[in-house]
Design a protein around this motif. Structure first.
Motif, PDB file in Angstrom:
ATOM      1  N   ILE A  47       3.315  -1.224   4.124  1.00 20.91           N
ATOM      2  CA  ILE A  47       2.722   0.181   3.724  1.00 20.91           C
ATOM      3  C   ILE A  47       4.104   1.160   3.513  1.00 20.91           C
ATOM      4  O   ILE A  47       5.089   1.137   4.173  1.00 20.91           O
ATOM      5  N   ILE A  88      -2.637  -6.901   1.519  1.00 23.09           N
ATOM      6  CA  ILE A  88      -1.667  -5.667   1.778  1.00 23.09           C
ATOM      7  C   ILE A  88      -0.720  -6.371   2.933  1.00 23.09           C
ATOM      8  O   ILE A  88      -1.026  -6.629   4.074  1.00 23.09           O
ATOM      9  N   ILE A 106      -6.086   3.498   5.815  1.00 23.31           N
ATOM     10  CA  ILE A 106      -5.738   2.140   5.656  1.00 23.31           C
ATOM     11  C   ILE A 106      -6.792   1.108   6.055  1.00 23.31           C
ATOM     12  O   ILE A 106      -6.881   0.044   5.196  1.00 23.31           O
ATOM     13  N   VAL A 149      -1.338  -0.632  -4.382  1.00 22.29           N
ATOM     14  CA  VAL A 149      -2.623  -0.115  -3.805  1.00 22.29           C
ATOM     15  C   VAL A 149      -2.260   1.153  -3.273  1.00 22.29           C
ATOM     16  O   VAL A 149      -1.545   1.355  -2.483  1.00 22.29           O
ATOM     17  N   LEU A 153      -8.244   0.478   2.420  1.00 25.05           N
ATOM     18  CA  LEU A 153      -7.625  -0.250   1.772  1.00 25.05           C
ATOM     19  C   LEU A 153      -7.454  -1.629   2.153  1.00 25.05           C
ATOM     20  O   LEU A 153      -7.439  -2.563   1.325  1.00 25.05           O
ATOM     21  N   ARG A 154      -7.509  -1.788   3.474  1.00 26.31           N
ATOM     22  CA  ARG A 154      -7.254  -3.328   3.917  1.00 26.31           C
ATOM     23  C   ARG A 154      -8.559  -4.040   3.693  1.00 26.31           C
ATOM     24  O   ARG A 154      -8.480  -5.274   3.407  1.00 26.31           O
ATOM     25  N   HIS A 203      -8.243  -4.706   0.012  1.00 24.40           N
ATOM     26  CA  HIS A 203      -7.247  -5.557  -0.379  1.00 24.40           C
ATOM     27  C   HIS A 203      -6.480  -6.210   0.838  1.00 24.40           C
ATOM     28  O   HIS A 203      -5.650  -5.809   1.328  1.00 24.40           O
ATOM     29  N   ALA A 226       0.804  -1.249  -0.014  1.00 23.74           N
ATOM     30  CA  ALA A 226       0.103   0.058   0.205  1.00 23.74           C
ATOM     31  C   ALA A 226       1.111   1.024  -0.001  1.00 23.74           C
ATOM     32  O   ALA A 226       1.761   1.321   0.739  1.00 23.74           O
TER      33      ALA A 226
END
Length: 234
Positions: free
Chosen positions: A197, A194, A184, A150, A187-188, A191, A124
């Motif tokens: 980061i 991940i 975050i 990402v 995003l997690r 995805h 990420a």
């Protein structure tokens, strides 16, 4: 015999509208705080480099970046970085203009970090504004590698509007942490692969310790790259 002379890191600085000794930006983890590193730093402001110009990009800033980098070398810098990851746009020109290593952004770490992770894992990239952090800034030509990146930004939060002001106000650490955590989490959720980061934004190291505790993931940022730069001279 190992040299005992301290090696200084040169930092290209954003315009802030206040002298550095009058800005409260010198918080723990700040690129502008000498206590962040165990080596000296030298600062040079790039004229005209306000955050609202650097983030979307402006080719007209390139000569000012080159001139500021040359001044840093003249002042004794053995390596050069910057306090905004979007200065990556000027990486090639600055590196060609000086005879010291240049790392304008933590984004330069991307190819190496991908190779540290399992092939099924994703990395990420957390940026101040994902609208301006496209594939052209990642330095990755391979479509398979690009697919493992990402990108998430905090442009929907409260910190970015503060960072675009003139003069630049003190960084709101609480706002940064809130915005970064929310990004975050989004995003997690989308995805789960991940596994690490990378912080593009140079304000994010201010909250890196707390984000590591919250996410239990490895976090890399511009300070990671700066320490690598200077370690090569020791």
């Amino acid at each position: 015999m190992t040299s005992q002379t301290p090696r200084s890191l040169g930092v290209l600085n954003l315009e802030r509208g206040l002298p550095l000794d009058r800005t409260p930006a010198l918080l723990p983890g700040s690129m502008l705080n000498p206590a962040t590193f165990d080596f000296p730093i030298i600062l040079e402001t790039v004229p005209g480099a306000w955050a609202d110009i650097v983030i979307p990009g402006d080719a007209a800033l390139e000569p000012a970046c080159v001139a500021a980098a040359r001044r840093l070398v003249e002042r004794g810098a053995v390596a050069i970085t910057s306090d905004c990851g979007f200065f990556i746009r000027h990486q090639a020109s600055v590196a060609a203009a000086v005879n010291v290593p240049v790392a304008m952004s933590s984004l330069l770490l991307l190819p190496t970090l991908l190779r540290l992770l399992p092939l099924a894992a994703k990395l990420a990239v957390l940026t101040a504004d994902s609208r301006h952090c496209g594939k052209d800034l990642l330095g990755l030509n391979d479509s398979v590698e690009q697919a493992r990146i990402v990108i998430g930004g905090i442009e929907g939060g409260s910190y970015l509007p503060q960072a675009m002001k003139r003069p630049l106000p003190p960084p709101d650490v609480s706002a940064i942490e809130t915005d970064v955590v929310a990004c975050i989490e989004r995003l997690r959720a989308a995805h789960p692969e991940i596994a690490a980061i990378l912080f593009e934004c140079t304000a994010f190291p201010l909250v890196a310790p707390s984000i590591r505790r919250i996410t239990q993931l490895p976090i890399y940022d511009i300070t990671s790259l700066c320490r690598l730069l200077i370690a090569s001279f020791r």
